[in-house]
Design a protein around this motif. Structure first.
Motif, PDB file in Angstrom:
ATOM      1  N   ALA A 138       0.839  -1.127  -0.081  1.00 18.49           N
ATOM      2  CA  ALA A 138      -0.039  -0.105  -0.009  1.00 18.49           C
ATOM      3  C   ALA A 138       0.898   1.270  -0.057  1.00 18.49           C
ATOM      4  N   GLU A 139       2.250   1.197   0.566  1.00 20.65           N
ATOM      5  CA  GLU A 139       3.188   2.242   0.289  1.00 20.65           C
ATOM      6  C   GLU A 139       4.027   2.221  -0.715  1.00 20.65           C
ATOM      7  N   TYR A 140       3.871   1.487  -1.597  1.00 22.16           N
ATOM      8  CA  TYR A 140       5.086   1.379  -2.742  1.00 22.16           C
ATOM      9  C   TYR A 140       5.020   2.799  -3.495  1.00 22.16           C
ATOM     10  N   LEU A 141       3.778   3.218  -4.194  1.00 23.15           N
ATOM     11  CA  LEU A 141       3.879   4.274  -4.791  1.00 23.15           C
ATOM     12  C   LEU A 141       4.452   5.541  -4.163  1.00 23.15           C
ATOM     13  N   SER A 142       4.140   5.772  -2.883  1.00 23.85           N
ATOM     14  CA  SER A 142       4.445   6.976  -2.293  1.00 23.85           C
ATOM     15  C   SER A 142       6.183   6.695  -1.825  1.00 23.85           C
ATOM     16  N   TYR A 165       8.025   7.359  -4.984  1.00 24.48           N
ATOM     17  CA  TYR A 165       8.063   9.068  -5.082  1.00 24.48           C
ATOM     18  C   TYR A 165       8.847   9.570  -4.072  1.00 24.48           C
ATOM     19  N   GLY A 166       8.950   9.120  -2.957  1.00 22.85           N
ATOM     20  CA  GLY A 166       9.822   9.519  -1.949  1.00 22.85           C
ATOM     21  C   GLY A 166      11.086   9.607  -2.264  1.00 22.85           C
ATOM     22  N   LEU A 167      11.575   8.907  -3.379  1.00 24.73           N
ATOM     23  CA  LEU A 167      13.202   8.945  -3.805  1.00 24.73           C
ATOM     24  C   LEU A 167      13.548  10.089  -4.292  1.00 24.73           C
ATOM     25  N   GLY A 168      12.603  10.922  -4.788  1.00 25.28           N
ATOM     26  CA  GLY A 168      12.775  12.288  -5.218  1.00 25.28           C
ATOM     27  C   GLY A 168      13.032  12.124  -6.823  1.00 25.28           C
ATOM     28  N   ARG A 169      12.961  11.234  -7.349  1.00 27.00           N
ATOM     29  CA  ARG A 169      13.191  11.174  -8.883  1.00 27.00           C
ATOM     30  C   ARG A 169      12.279  11.567  -9.710  1.00 27.00           C
ATOM     31  N   ASP A 170      10.835  11.870  -9.226  1.00 25.10           N
ATOM     32  CA  ASP A 170       9.869  12.384 -10.133  1.00 25.10           C
ATOM     33  C   ASP A 170       9.361  13.833  -9.567  1.00 25.10           C
ATOM     34  N   ALA A 171       9.136  14.590 -10.650  1.00 29.07           N
ATOM     35  CA  ALA A 171       8.612  16.093  -9.957  1.00 29.07           C
ATOM     36  C   ALA A 171       7.370  16.194  -9.358  1.00 29.07           C
TER      37      ALA A 171
END
Length: 473
Positions: free
Chosen positions: A166-170, A173-179
């Protein structure tokens, strides 16, 4: 629509959601008290994922962006977690489906990166890692596990580093590679879509969960490069070290000496395994190994691989659409093909690049024609030398066996029919492995640049093969 357009539409959609939340309280046409049933959140998510994948197939950017916004915006408490959980479930199911169709972990991540991007390949690496956690080590083929270890080494963390599905997308995204979060969702959707267009490959390794305990020991006795005996591992490590040093040195004489020694050891390694099987009566069966052949100049590279394989009693089948060549042969011969092809390709590329760019009489670039002709010529000449060297090595082995028999030893005279039987076994393995595939002979690559042809042949003459030095004159 570019990133700026998606960001603008995302802001507009967020504003519409805010207005809906603050709007009049009366029932609307889509409310539960209105006509018709309102789909559950899970049904809405599944529908949006399917519509997004269909929009990618159809090339409809507006429809795709609309579905991405539907998935990326938090529409209700827990919406993003539900989207993430559903996408992970679909992806992991697609991974196991790809395995059933012959794909191996390294090939799968490579293909996704080749067709899409490194970001998409990273998503697949995550899913492979997560799926593999459910299998007992004893039921995973060692060659499969070795590929998994490489994938895990490049991951942001160990295992399922993102926590729950359930937390995979977040987490990604939290890796900071997508704006924007919507781009993370897009990456996952596009990865999922690609799975529906993967062709089937021949199954070369047992799938996770199906490998039988003790398979590694049997592979050792069969001479597998990956799980062979300690003596085999020492020999292969020594060969790899010699080739790595030969490819990195700046001194041609040193590289040539190192390559010559490596090729000598490879020839001995392959012939010794054939002799051992002949004398012990141990039954071996041919197998397959896939080798990546990428652009630029993929056709001449595939030709080089084919000539190396043919000289080592192997056959090849080129799956051009996925950039993979399947080499079919006995384990020791597959080792020799893989190591020798890799080394010769590095040497060919180095010599080709040293020649620099080329122009015609009008100043137009003919670099591509030169390099294509260079590699084709190199492959042809290497094939000639390899065939001669392989024949010489076999003759020496037969002579040694006959001399041993004449001196009162055992065996030796059966080596010739034994090698012929191995050739036939490889042909039979190809027929069985590709029984459901219509195989065709690929058209020979044309060499159109005379200077490239001459330079490639000269470079092939300088390469050391087995115990034969460079060709003089």
């Amino acid at each position: 629509m570019g990133k700026a357009g998606r960001q603008r539409r995302l802001r507009q959609e967020r504003e519409r959601q805010r207005r809906r939340a603050a709007g009049p309280s009366g029932p609307g046409p889509g409310s539960p008290s209105g006509p018709g049933r309102v789909p559950s959140p899970q049904e809405q998510i599944a529908s949006a994922i399917g519509a997004a994948a269909q929009a990618v197939c159809g090339g409809s950017q507006d429809a795709y962006d609309k579905q991405l916004e539907q998935l990326a915006i938090e529409r209700a408490p827990g919406w993003t977690q539900a989207v993430s959980r559903t996408l992970v479930e679909y992806l992991r199911g697609s991974v196991t489906s790809a395995w059933k169709r012959g794909w191996q972990p390294a090939e799968l991540t490579r293909q996704v990166g080749r067709e899409l991007s490194a970001a998409h390949a990273a998503v697949i690496s995550d899913m492979i890692t997560a799926e593999m956690s459910g299998y007992a080590v004893a039921t995973v083929d060692p060659r499969w596990a070795a590929q998994l270890a490489v994938i895990e080494a490049a991951a942001p963390g160990r295992g399922a580093w993102w926590g729950s599905d359930a937390e995979y997308l977040s987490a990604r995204y939290g890796l900071g590679r997508d704006a924007e979060f919507i781009f993370t969702v897009a990456t996952v959707i596009e990865t999922l879509h690609l799975f529906h267009h993967l062709p089937a490959l021949e199954i070369l390794l047992p799938r996770p969960g199906t490998a039988r305990p003790g398979a590694a020991a049997r592979a050792q006795s069969a001479g597998s490069a990956e799980t062979g005996s300690p003596a085999d591992q020492r020999m292969l490590s020594r060969i790899r070290a010699l080739l790595a040093k030969a490819e990195s040195t700046e001194f041609a004489e040193e590289a040539e000496a190192l390559s010559a020694r490596a090729q000598e050891l490879m020839a001995k390694y392959s012939i010794d395994h054939a002799l051992l099987a002949a004398e012990s009566g141990h039954e071996q069966t041919p197998g397959g190994r896939r080798i990546a052949v990428d652009n630029p100049y993929e056709a001449p590279k595939a030709t080089l691989l084919q000539t190396v394989a043919q000289a080592n009693r192997c056959r090849v089948v080129w799956s051009k659409d996925v950039g993979l060549v399947t080499v079919i042969g006995f384990p020791a011969d597959l080792d020799a093909v893989e190591l020798l092809f890799t080394s010769l390709l590095v040497q060919a590329n180095s010599a080709m690049l040293r020649a620099g760019g080329k122009q015609d009489a009008y100043g137009r670039s003919r670099t591509r024609a030169f390099r294509t002709s260079f590699l084709v010529s190199y492959a042809v000449r290497i094939g000639e030398r390899l065939s001669a060297a392989a024949g010489h090595a076999e003759q020496e082995a037969v002579a040694e066996q006959r001399a041993a028999a004449d001196a009162g030893g055992s065996g030796g005279t059966d080596l010739v029919p034994f090698l012929a039987a191995r050739h036939q076994a490889v042909d039979d393995a190809v027929d069985e492995m590709f029984a459901a595939t219509r195989l065709t002979r690929s058209r020979a690559v044309r060499a159109t640049d005379e200077e490239g042809w001459t330079s490639g042949r000269a470079a092939a003459d300088l390469a050391s093969l087995h115990n034969h030095s460079q060709v003089v004159g």
